[in-house]
Design an enzyme around this catalytic site. Structure first.
Site: not given
Lengths: 345, 345, 345, 345
Positions: A11, A13, A146, A309
């Site tokens: 759930s 990102f 990232c 990212n």
């Protein structure tokens, strides 16, 4: 034959990004998507772009056997549950920092130590442009961070070419979007406070320094700013070579390192509106853009690097690594090339 | 066997979107992309998301034979060059308004008249949810306009169900992004002036009223606002039914009309952050979202509809229509489902 | 002689706006700024624009006597503490909804009832353009709500001129920024989720309907959308007059109502980029812009109204009302006219 | 007695900002606002925030005598018209680069030479925190450039304290908003292309380097990025001192340089959301924020500086300098402190 996949922490990102990629991937079938918070709700409840999918979140306590488990959980969760993950799946791809660094001492320095230091040597750091050869058959894969990915991709050709070596101090100024903070978010992440910022987010001591110095072998003076974006990371690196270099040298270095890479575009000058790497140009895609300019007044090389990212810096990189590890087409499930025009990605 | 495609006007925004879609489409091969302004430059010069493509703009005067020609030119260009387009291609898909309306009188009322009125009856209006049956074999296809598409998709179930009829006046308030203005742009489109607006863009008399009233058979009081977005169109329709309706009636109507549609999602309440249609949730994708709420105080039905104006409102709709016209899988080349999270699309 | 002022709830957005206005006001001296959360911190801790002020938050339990107390607290707080507020100050200006409506029955219908219904008749609703004559000497002032203010200001000239009467149903479509949600904010207010939305925020049943219908005497079909802005509220009202009206009639009506108003600008067509009211044009200021267009096809009058919800829709309106109530220059402390250009306000 | 002022180039962004400031200034009366493009239109035509002003643009060919002439024209215009400007006014304040540098050779190196090199020694560079003593009585004042101002303000305390000297190379990474490009704007400035960028705008060789090195005496390796903002400039400077410094040293240096400055706030850590300088916190105001952080791993000092490029970086600085030059209160007309919250400034 389909390869089954579970997404743990689905759930969030990056979990949602994994669901998006894997549900459109020709080799994978997502059989589980776990979420403690949203158990039994459809994945579209958390991720509106996936409202048409017929898939519900399940309880992370109920892991079933799958071929590949992707862990998109906050740092610390994977090291706690790694045995359960490896019991459930032949291959574990972890998107957190828990297995990125090779030595426990680095976790002592940069994190709160490590619970399972004996496993660190079993993990493969997955920035495919750097570690492609190590990936086939790897069963514990740690997708790169990232900001580290953006920085490493920008500087790698200069390291390969000997233009950057371990003695110089490279200044790196990174600009990132709000999705780096994840789906939680406190006051600083609320829309009225976060909108339109140029905010020193990590003036010094960002944890990704450890990854960069470990895998690139270069010392960096590293600063991260939050800017108005949701997706995207852009690294600008200021390099002062020991010996003068020419643009030809630089083009040669970038071609040598990235000439055959499916996900790296070198962009350095030329005309038009988009003359250098920009996060907008790769938003939503697994592409990275890298480029450079040479300062005529002082011999400085300014290196630019831009990624999404959530993609090249996380979920896309994880799927790319899984593709290599499992022998799939490298670009499988990663064909989306980004949008033009697009607003604030 | 591959179907060859030309994109005329390929350096504009919808032209670029067509290049993106067709270059990832399993049935099409793009053999020409014309641009007067950028002849001989790579398509990546104008569209940074396509920098990796090995394709250059050619002169629109040098059209070669293709199976399908997509015209992404400003209004007026297609009607001028339609003979050349049809000479070059078996199927012409026009993204401008030039062949959308069935009668010359409408062009007199809403545009500057029409040069080739005799061709209007040969064209097929392509909003596949509305005109799917007319598309197979069509050789002159006019993709619907973005604001008209958003409005028609929102109201169509109510028209089908008889809740909206031709006698009511429906108030429609549309919000659009800056990409509707195209790649040119004057002072009002410059970033400092256009950023962050809630600007009455077409307070009255927007040309898409003609499409809506023609194909939906309903009078609309139509106002368009520009808001801070690049991509996206959202229509809010205020309907006052002659007879009271219930939420059950509304759900029934939307299910009846869209139950089998691959690109329409009905979203009406429920929980979470994204409770109704939102342009963000479909940005970059060919999906439309439609939904509704019922005003307990006055029986009003508020209808919401959201699309990406460049996709479902233009290039995506054109490819969708071509898929139907040529007998391809309807969703071919249109699998991308949008991103979450995403910033200002 | 200086008038002393307290701001209760000073760490919230409207509280900060009051601090900003009052600290630059020639008549007021802020002697208290209360915050439970930030007691003893400087006001600059919460409001970076005020970092140079030498003022600290105090505990709301320690109210001292002042001439005027501004309450910028969440709904329900003022009605609970009204006796303490009135004990501390000769004049109380409340920015919440607690004293806006004249009858307890309305609080039953639209809110959770009212604890102190006997006080409602003592309060003066403060939208100075509407209730200026009631303000001098008022000691319990209820500043109007932001969306109600935008709507009332837009429609008032048409009501004054008899073009809108109580029998028509006016459709009102409001667009608001994220500051309406206040400084708290949950998942829907986080930057990644809230950015770039066109989101049905209150499809129906928004509480400000009660204010509009009470003070304007007109029924509204009211819908509120959240759009990409932090500050700003824009109301578009769709009016179908019983008798045809001309642009001259409309100009006459707006001049009649607002000809002498210091904070209302009528903007209706003309040239340039900013042809109608826009929230950008008034961001940060106490100005409202109102304007209109006439639909040649159906006689519809489209009314536009734009304010800064934090200023004309809240703190600015409160200071304006206090100026009138206390006999100060109406525009004292409210001279700032907004910025051009400005991004997303 | 009022001081009369003319604004030449008043329809541009900085010209409009001058109109805004001077029309609210207690000492000045604006008697002329010139614009070739908009002659005879009201100033509100170009600047919607000034729609209530009763002032029209006049032809720049018709300059009348004033006390002070502010020139907000593109680079090159002032040097061409300087005699006319000085004939018309006792004091000329130029906002362009035409009189900022002290030597013609610098104009040869960085610009296209200089037409009136003999006047360079008569001009006073106006960054009041740096050159306050030179301003009283100055009659040709050159307001500093925006990016130079941000950089100089950030580094000045370190230069004053001897922490930065002429031998180090300081890396400066500047982020700017779209208003720096002015009101014209080509394709790169159009909203769809410019929105949401992190774009290398001047990778090297930005002209403001000349100002910085001239007035600060320090070599800089200078790179400018365009980010999503309209107003604002933020400079991040990476300094490697020859000798180790402590936070106490840094606080001491900033207090020493800026302790009495009315427009500079030092912000370095502490709690809350806004811990370092941010353009948002000063948008619309003449305040600058400066701050720093110390890198524990390598002794680096990271300096942050934020201004509104249109205010402290241009029009506000010009008015501030005029205030000092003419003996007015330094802060006259510059009281606005910025907004909280605000979106993308």
């Amino acid at each position: 034959m389909t390869t089954t996949a579970a997404v743990v922490g689905a759930s969030g990102f990056t979990g949602g990004e994994l669901l998006r990629l894997l549900s459109g991937h020709p080799e994978f079938e997502v059989t589980q998507a776990t979420s403690r918070q949203y158990t039994r709700k459809t994945v579209g409840y958390a991720h509106p772009n996936l409202r048409h999918l017929d898939l519900r979140f399940s309880d992370p306590a109920d892991l079933e056997s799958v071929d590949v488990l992707f862990a998109a959980t906050p740092h610390g969760v994977s090291m706690e549950h790694i045995d359960a993950f490896r019991d459930a799946a032949d291959t574990v791809v972890d998107l957190s920092a828990d297995f990125r660094l090779p030595e426990a001492a680095l976790y002592d320095d940069w994190y709160d130590g490590h619970d399972r230091p004996e496993l660190l040597s079993e993990a493969t750091y997955a920035l495919p442009e750097l570690t492609r050869e190590d990936l086939p058959g790897a069963d514990l894969i740690a997708a790169g961070g990232c900001n580290a990915t953006a920085t490493i991709l920008g500087l790698l050709p200069l390291v390969d070419a000997g233009i950057v070596d371990g003695d110089q101090r490279v200044v790196v100024d990174v600009k990132v979007g709000s999705s780096e903070g994840g789906a939680g978010g406190g006051a600083a992440s609320s829309h009225p406070e976060r909108s339109g910022v140029v905010r020193p987010y990590a003036p010094t001591s960002h944890r990704h320094e450890a990854e960069i110095e470990t895998y690139l072998g270069t010392r960096v003076a590293f600063t991260v700013h939050a800017v108005e974006m949701v997706r995207g990371a852009s690294a600008t690196c200021h390099v002062f070579p020991d010996e003068p270099v020419t643009k030809g040298d630089l083009w040669g270095a970038y071609r040598e390192t990235y000439g055959d890479e499916p996900f790296v575009r070198t962009v350095a000058g030329g005309g038009g509106v988009y003359r250098y790497p920009e996060p907008k140009a790769v938003a939503g895609s697994n592409h990275a853009e890298v480029g450079f300019e040479l300062d005529p007044r002082n011999g400085r090389v300014v290196v630019f690097s831009a990624i999404d990212n959530m993609m090249k810096g996380s979920a896309g990189q994880a799927v790319h690594a899984a593709n290599v590890a499992l022998g799939f087409e490298e670009t499988a499930g990663l064909a989306f090339t980004g949008l033009h025009p697009v607003g604030t990605p």
